[in-house]
Design a protein around this motif. Structure first.
Motif, mmCIF file in Angstrom:
data_model
loop_
_atom_site.group_PDB
_atom_site.id
_atom_site.type_symbol
_atom_site.label_atom_id
_atom_site.label_comp_id
_atom_site.label_asym_id
_atom_site.label_seq_id
_atom_site.Cartn_x
_atom_site.Cartn_y
_atom_site.Cartn_z
ATOM 1 N N ASP A 264 29.992 40.548 -8.268
ATOM 2 C CA ASP A 264 30.625 41.776 -7.819
ATOM 3 C C ASP A 264 29.552 42.695 -7.237
ATOM 4 N N ILE A 302 31.112 43.513 -13.891
ATOM 5 C CA ILE A 302 31.913 44.159 -12.852
ATOM 6 C C ILE A 302 31.329 45.524 -12.506
ATOM 7 N N THR A 307 40.461 43.571 -11.591
ATOM 8 C CA THR A 307 40.658 42.452 -12.516
ATOM 9 C C THR A 307 41.533 41.365 -11.905
ATOM 10 N N ILE A 310 39.617 39.204 -9.459
ATOM 11 C CA ILE A 310 38.675 38.311 -10.131
ATOM 12 C C ILE A 310 39.412 37.132 -10.764
#
Length: 545
Positions: A264, A302, A307, A310
């Motif tokens: 990320d 992160i 979320t 991902i």
């Protein structure tokens, strides 16, 4: 203050406060006694206190100390916080009996082969070795000694400083999460206005040869994606007729672990890649049946990612791995069949990767009306048995699959504890941009004063209690998290509304060290006990003078 901080660090290291041990309560008692003995707190006993962690069999507790400035009537308040626990000492091998004796450990390490850098640091006399010396008992010691000196002159402060020392940072962060209630009480009952919090967790070089001293304006978030891998069991004598869960799980781990394409990023800063923390099959004993089930999970850092994005990326990657494994297995069967002179008849395997929320939706379609209650009860029993939280989440997924009669090959992707929100200062938000500029100005002044090179970055690169002071995760991201987090209310309840209401910027200064969580963990004292205290004092007098 240098020697005072050094000696106090040694005393704190000498208390073996390994996470999950009674030492966490012992060090809290020591810190409470240290603060209570200060003349200021002899006069203001109500302002130093402990807070017990609920239902904690080890008697662990938070320690709070509120220093009230008397220069004016300002309610502006800075929070200084640090954790008291450490990781274990198994990594020290034959030296673990000396892990909590800084001087003796250094002497014993000199007798053993070391890298050139470690040998140089050992012989310099500028480093303090010991478990927790860097992470982060030195940081606590710096705060405590500064508290002692600051409390002698409250008339110099126009505002307050709330000191907070927490246990259980090295895994579930229960100390900080519990302590939020005290922060909220001070805010509501006494009108304290929190400007920001400063954590003193260790800083370190970010790459070989790095000599910068970093100030972080926030901290990484983290989720723990888990894979329940369901294969198709078979006898080893008919090995091509099944799908080995161990093989599939290992391929998924290989594809995800340290995969830089999965990192990320935010504003030019790159998070570290996902790291595999667990891989095991779930066979309870030996036999000649291939593994039907396996389990793996990863630490996923992160900075700004959603979320759902991902999880979908991990699901797509895992589906590709599953399809590829089936194709490779059929190719191997064809090669074997040709070599053995037997007909080639490949099994018709079709595998699928599911998100946990998809299986819960399927359960609703099939009117499994009691499934949520059943899983919650399972989690309660697991907590009562002191089972590992990851294993409880796994058991909930297994029970869901059992009731759905899910057959392999399949993979279920879900989330387990701990979850850490990400946060930082944003330049497009006026109040946060102003604080960012203030910190950059302080860093510049300290660079000119000391000759050190300071750099202000967004994210503390490791995990931190500061995650629970402010949350930048979007509501949609949190919803995706909870929908894929089995029995999260039983395993890892978080006061999300309270965190959003408090919304305290979490800054990290930190003592400077190397090799935290390694046998050669060590603290660089000239910076940590010399320059860092000046940085903290400059910050205090910038905002509370």
């Amino acid at each position: 203050m240098f020697e005072e901080m050094k000696e106090l660090t040694k005393k704190l290291v000498a208390i073996p406060s390994i996470n999950g041990s009674s030492g966490e309560a012992a060090i809290a008692d020591f810190i409470y006694g240290y603060v209570s003995g200060m003349p200021y707190f002899q006069r203001h006993r109500q302002d130093v206190f402990t807070q017990a962690l609920p239902k904690d069999q080890l008697g662990r507790k938070n320690v709070f100390a509120l220093l009230r400035g008397t220069k004016g009537n300002s309610k502006n308040t800075l929070i200084f916080h640090g954790h008291m626990d450490t990781v274990g000492v198994e990594d020290l091998g034959t030296l673990k009996e000396f892990a909590f004796d800084c001087d003796r450990l250094a002497e014993e390490m000199k007798k053993l082969p070391q890298t050139e850098e470690v040998r140089r640091d050992l012989e310099s006399g500028e480093y303090l070795f010991g478990r927790g010396a860097s992470d982060m008992k030195s940081g606590d010691a710096v705060f405590l000694v500064l508290l002692k000196h600051l409390s002698a002159h409250p008339e110099e402060l126009d505002g307050n400083i709330l000191f907070m020392f927490n246990p259980v940072e090295e895994n579930h962060h229960t100390g900080m999460i519990t302590g939020l209630e005290i922060l909220k009480q001070f805010q509501e009952k006494e009108g304290l206005q929190y400007l920001f919090a400063v954590n003193n967790d260790y800083i370190c070089p970010l790459y070989a040869g790095d000599s910068k001293r970093y100030i972080y304006t926030g901290t990484m978030g983290k989720i723990l994606p888990c894979m329940y891998v369901l294969g198709k069991e078979t006898h080893v004598g008919q090995c091509y007729e099944g799908v080995n869960a161990v093989n599939l799980a290992s391929r998924i781990v290989q594809a995800i672990d340290l995969n830089a394409d999965l990192c990320d990023a935010y504003d030019g800063e790159l998070a570290l890649p996902p790291v595999a923390l667990k891989l095991r099959d779930l066979k309870p004993w030996y036999n000649v049946q291939t593994a039907r089930e396996a389990f793996a999970y990863f630490s996923y850092m992160i900075e700004d990612g959603e979320t759902a994005d991902i999880l979908h990326r991990l699901r797509d990657l895992s589906q590709h791995i599953l399809d590829d494994m089936i194709a490779c297995q059929q190719e191997q069967l064809q090669t074997y069949s040709q070599a053995a002179g037997i007909p080639y008849k490949p099994p018709a395997f079709e595998g699928k990767v599911y998100l946990f929320e998809e299986l819960m939706a399927l359960a609703a379609e099939r009117e499994l009306v009691h499934i949520e209650q059943n899983l919650a009860e399972l989690a309660v029993r697991g907590r009562e048995n002191h089972d590992d939280a990851r294993d409880i989440a796994l058991a909930a997924v297994q029970e869901l699959c059992r009731q759905l009669q899910l057959s392999g090959p399949a993979v279920v992707l879900f989330i387990a504890p701990p979850y850490l929100p990400h946060n930082t200062l944003h330049r497009d938000k006026p109040d946060e941009a102003l604080l960012m500029k203030g910190l950059e100005r302080i860093a510049g002044d300290m660079s000119a004063q000391t000759g050190e090179t300071f750099e202000v970055l967004h994210f503390f690169p490791s995990l931190s209690d500061s995650s629970y002071l402010k949350i930048d995760d979007s509501p949609a991201s949190v919803a995706a998290l909870t929908h894929n987090f089995p029995v999260h209310e039983q395993l890892f309840p978080l006061p999300m509304d309270m965190i959003r209401q408090l919304s305290i910027p979490g800054i990290n200064y930190g003592c400077y060290g190397k090799d935290a969580h390694k046998r050669t963990e060590r603290l660089y004292m000239p910076y940590s006990f010399g320059i860092l205290p000046e940085l903290i004092l400059k910050t205090i007098y910038t905002y509370l003078a």
